[in-house]
Write a protein that holds these residues in place. Structure first.
Motif, short mmCIF file in Angstrom:
data_model
loop_
_atom_site.label_atom_id
_atom_site.label_comp_id
_atom_site.label_asym_id
_atom_site.label_seq_id
_atom_site.Cartn_x
_atom_site.Cartn_y
_atom_site.Cartn_z
N GLU A 248 -8.50 -11.08 9.72
CA GLU A 248 -8.72 -9.68 9.35
C GLU A 248 -7.40 -8.92 9.29
O GLU A 248 -7.16 -8.16 8.34
CB GLU A 248 -9.68 -9.03 10.36
N ALA A 249 -6.55 -9.10 10.29
CA ALA A 249 -5.27 -8.41 10.30
C ALA A 249 -4.40 -8.85 9.13
O ALA A 249 -3.75 -8.02 8.47
CB ALA A 249 -4.55 -8.66 11.63
N SER A 250 -4.39 -10.14 8.83
CA SER A 250 -3.57 -10.65 7.72
C SER A 250 -4.05 -10.10 6.39
O SER A 250 -3.25 -9.81 5.50
CB SER A 250 -3.61 -12.18 7.70
N TRP A 251 -5.35 -9.97 6.25
CA TRP A 251 -5.89 -9.41 5.00
C TRP A 251 -5.43 -7.96 4.83
O TRP A 251 -5.02 -7.56 3.74
CB TRP A 251 -7.42 -9.49 5.00
N GLU A 252 -5.48 -7.18 5.89
CA GLU A 252 -5.02 -5.79 5.79
C GLU A 252 -3.52 -5.72 5.49
O GLU A 252 -3.08 -4.90 4.68
CB GLU A 252 -5.33 -5.04 7.09
N LEU A 253 -2.74 -6.56 6.12
CA LEU A 253 -1.30 -6.58 5.85
C LEU A 253 -1.03 -6.95 4.40
O LEU A 253 -0.12 -6.41 3.76
CB LEU A 253 -0.60 -7.56 6.78
N ALA A 254 -1.84 -7.86 3.85
CA ALA A 254 -1.63 -8.29 2.47
C ALA A 254 -1.88 -7.16 1.48
O ALA A 254 -1.30 -7.16 0.39
CB ALA A 254 -2.55 -9.47 2.15
N ILE A 255 -2.72 -6.20 1.83
CA ILE A 255 -2.96 -5.08 0.93
C ILE A 255 -2.13 -3.86 1.32
O ILE A 255 -2.33 -2.77 0.78
CB ILE A 255 -4.46 -4.71 0.88
N GLY A 256 -1.19 -4.04 2.27
CA GLY A 256 -0.26 -2.98 2.61
C GLY A 256 -0.70 -2.04 3.70
O GLY A 256 -0.09 -0.98 3.88
N HIS A 257 -1.74 -2.40 4.46
CA HIS A 257 -2.21 -1.56 5.57
C HIS A 257 -1.66 -2.07 6.90
O HIS A 257 -1.48 -3.28 7.08
CB HIS A 257 -3.73 -1.58 5.66
#
Length: 711
Positions: A248-257
């Motif tokens: 979940e954290a990696s997905w948010e980082l991938a979209i710039g969050h």
């Protein structure tokens, strides 16, 4: 009569092969029916050989469209076939079912469950043998009631499961609509759903991940974090919990969050690392620690936001790492077997410069000391000189070595580095990755000096550097040195190195050249890959709204976007803005500035808007040339007591584009005021950094005799 039903999912390459088989069946008195899932024009057969049915010849009705939703490949062949009334009748009458290709196998398998007394074959050869067996009266294995019931039950279960899955997917699509995810009721429902007891971990993690995505997309990150925490609390396996939170954290980082669950994800990975460490599985512990550190030091968190939590409150941000058994093991000091020796007096000093990316100060040190008779320099760039050797660093391998105390990776590094350290009297590691690698090895009596660029403090490598093996740590300002001691507990230990400040400025004497009068209205931005060009463009637009004579000179390598969705968007937008301003004549771009002092003669105001470092060389060089500096307060430190004002005069610094515009308009109001301010800036730059001040500081730091003043 024996009935043979053949299913073809793709058009045969040679009709003759199929025609020969059908002709053989006809001679044996067998009735053949052929179902094809392609255009009938692609097959040419004698109608007397087989009854032909094309699944794509009629327009699908609404029922078939609903059934086909999202289905492709071999399953689509089966769905189209079973929705055809004629095909269903043919299946119930078939004695031999034949798939002609892989696309038809699934359909024949399903048909076989509905016609259990038929032979199911793949290819015309096995089909011919099945027909021969039936013609010869060879008895088939009897199927009892149990087999029949099991077969029919399997069909019902599969159908029920598919229907239930389809209904569940439709319900999830509706239930995860943005309006639902933004509502309090929707948040409560999904938080309760992912935390329901007795839910298998596999299903819980899959649903929780989808809920997290949809909730973030609905702009409710706090609700997403709450649902994630509820699901993670129900997961009994620590590895499953860490996998969910990391995903979940990696997905948010991938979209710039910046993920709200970042701390929890890091802590979960470190908990796995601690467990592996207790079990003496240091390799698995290292991999888990590596996953944690990739989250903890991700560039989105520290370089793509207005400020960095690592700079604002290092102790709180790094607490999950420092409080873990893994973090304490990584921070354990190995020390050195003997103190550094004094510099030799009977031969030239041996100076090893180790870097992993040429720049300041490694390049400046090489230029200063290379060729001097009293200093022999050995320069090693790990990125170029070592290639695919031990220093093409594997962070997980380095972590494994630190946790285990020894490793094959460490042996390779030691084997490669030991001859260099035995040769050197002083070794300077420039860049944190080089320093971390160097301190894997006991340096013997070689004096070790580490120079850290400012931006690398916000990365993982300083945390992996054993400073008990370092004699001197050098940064470019006292405030950054203070920040380093807060971020790195090893610098406060008994075996900590000496701490020094050396201004990282180039030789400024070559930049003192006459200014072109037209430079008064020209802003300069140099080094585009290490600055925030958007800030400079905003300053330019505001200036041109007052006076259209202002223009911007942009010099340096073309903007190269690093990975990350938000950074790619930024680069696409700023490149479009610069292209628009170029067309109007407001911007001039030069990718390669071969002669920086010459380029500065046409620049009247030098802009500094660094995003990764406080000491951006271009503004010091510009000031020495007589261009008035306007520096953006480094965003990472602007909200703290540390900042650019501790390095340069306060009047050079602007916190906002508005402040920058007001200062530029005042400084360039008249030609005389512009020249007077430029002269004052040059005097300040030369007094503070000129006359080779940094070079003399390094002479003293490295215990190198002062160069011959005449030479």
């Amino acid at each position: 009569m024996i009935n043979v039903l053949i299913v073809a999912g793709t058009a045969p390459r040679q009709d003759s092969v199929l025609a020969d088989a059908l002709e053989r069946f006809r001679r044996e008195g067998v009735r053949v029916r052929l179902i094809v899932d392609f255009d009938l024009s692609r097959i040419s057969l004698d109608p007397a050989l087989a009854e032909l049915r094309g699944l794509r010849e009629t327009e699908p009705d609404d029922r078939l469209r609903r059934a086909m939703g999202g289905i492709e490949g071999s399953r689509a062949v089966w769905v189209r076939a079973w929705h055809d009334r004629v095909v269903r009748q043919w299946v119930h009458e078939a004695d031999v079912l034949v798939s002609m290709d892989m696309m038809a196998v699934y359909a024949v398998w399903e048909m076989g469950h509905r016609r259990p007394d038929a032979d199911a074959c793949h290819g015309v050869g096995p089909a011919a043998r099945a027909v021969q067996a039936r013609l010869a009266g060879v008895p088939r294995p009897k199927r009892g009631l149990r087999d029949t019931v099991a077969t029919r039950t399997g069909i019902v279960v599969r159908g029920t499961r598919r229907n239930a899955t389809s209904r569940a997917r439709r319900a999830m699509r509706i239930g995860m609509a943005p309006a639902v995810m933004r509502s309090g009721a929707g948040a409560w429902f999904w938080r309760t759903a992912v935390a329901a007891p007795a839910l298998p971990d596999r299903i819980r993690t899959a649903v929780a991940y989808r809920v997290h995505q949809r909730t973030v997309e609905a702009d409710r990150p706090q609700q997403a974090a709450a649902a994630s925490a509820a699901a993670a609390a129900r997961l009994e396996d620590p590895r499953a919990r860490a996998t969910l939170l990391n995903r979940e954290a990696s997905w948010e980082l991938a979209i710039g969050h910046v993920p709200v669950c970042l701390r929890e994800a890091v802590a979960a990975e470190l908990a796995v690392a601690d467990e592996m460490l207790r079990k003496k599985s240091t390799l698995k512990a290292a991999h888990a620690a590596h996953r944690a550190m990739k989250l903890l030091f991700h560039r989105v968190v520290h370089f793509e936001q207005p400020t960095s939590p690592l700079a604002e409150n290092p102790a709180e941000f790094l607490a999950p790492l420092w409080d873990s058994a893994t973090g304490r093991a990584l921070a354990a000091a190995q020390g050195r077997a003997q103190a550094a020796a004094t510099p030799p007096t009977d031969r030239p000093l041996h100076l090893l410069i180790l870097t992993n990316g040429a720049g300041h100060p490694a390049g400046a040190l090489r230029q200063r000391y290379d060729g001097r008779p009293d200093v022999h320099v050995r320069y090693v760039d790990l990125g170029e000189d070592v290639g695919d050797g031990p220093f093409r660093t594997d962070p997980a391998a380095q972590l494994g070595h630190l946790l285990a105390g020894s490793s094959e990776y460490g042996n390779r590094v030691r084997e490669w580095l030991r001859p260099h350290l035995e040769w050197a009297d002083i070794a300077v590691a420039d860049r944190a990755e080089a320093a971390a690698a160097m301190t894997l090895v006991d340096p013997g009596d070689t004096r070790i000096v580490v120079c850290l660029p400012d931006f690398e403090l916000l990365g993982p490598w300083p945390q992996l550097t054993d400073f008990s093996r370092v004699d001197e740590l050098v940064l470019s300002s006292t405030d950054l040195l203070d920040l380093a001691t807060t971020m790195l507990p090893r610098l406060r230990a008994d075996q900590a190195p000496e701490l020094s400040v050396v201004g990282d400025a180039p030789d400024l004497r070559a930049h003192q050249r006459p200014k072109d009068p037209a430079a008064r209205y020209t802003l300069g931005l140099l080094g585009t890959n290490s600055v925030d060009a958007r800030w400079a463009v905003e300053v330019l637009r505001r200036l041109r709204a007052t006076d259209p004579r202002y223009r911007l000179f942009v010099g340096g390598d073309d903007l190269t976007p690093p990975p990350g969705a938000s950074v790619r968007r930024y680069h696409e937008e700023i490149l479009a803005e610069l292209a628009e301003l170029e067309r109007s004549g407001a911007v001039t771009r030069v990718e390669q500035v071969a002669d920086v002092p010459e380029a500065l003669t046409g620049i009247g105001v030098i802009l500094g808007s660094p995003v990764r470092e406080t000491f951006h060389h271009a503004h010091i060089e510009g000031a020495a040339s007589g261009a008035t500096p306007i520096l953006r307060n480094w965003p990472i430190l602007s909200g703290t007591a540390r900042g650019v004002r501790t390095l340069v005069p306060a009047e050079w610094v602007a916190d906002t584009p508005e402040q920058a515009v007001r200062r530029i308009l005042d400084l360039t109001a008249t030609e005389q005021s512009w020249r007077d301010n430029g002269a004052a800036a040059a005097a300040e730059a030369l007094a503070t950094w000129g006359g080779d001040a940094s070079g003399r500081q390094f002479d003293e730091l490295l215990r190198i005799p002062l160069a011959d003043p005449v030479g």
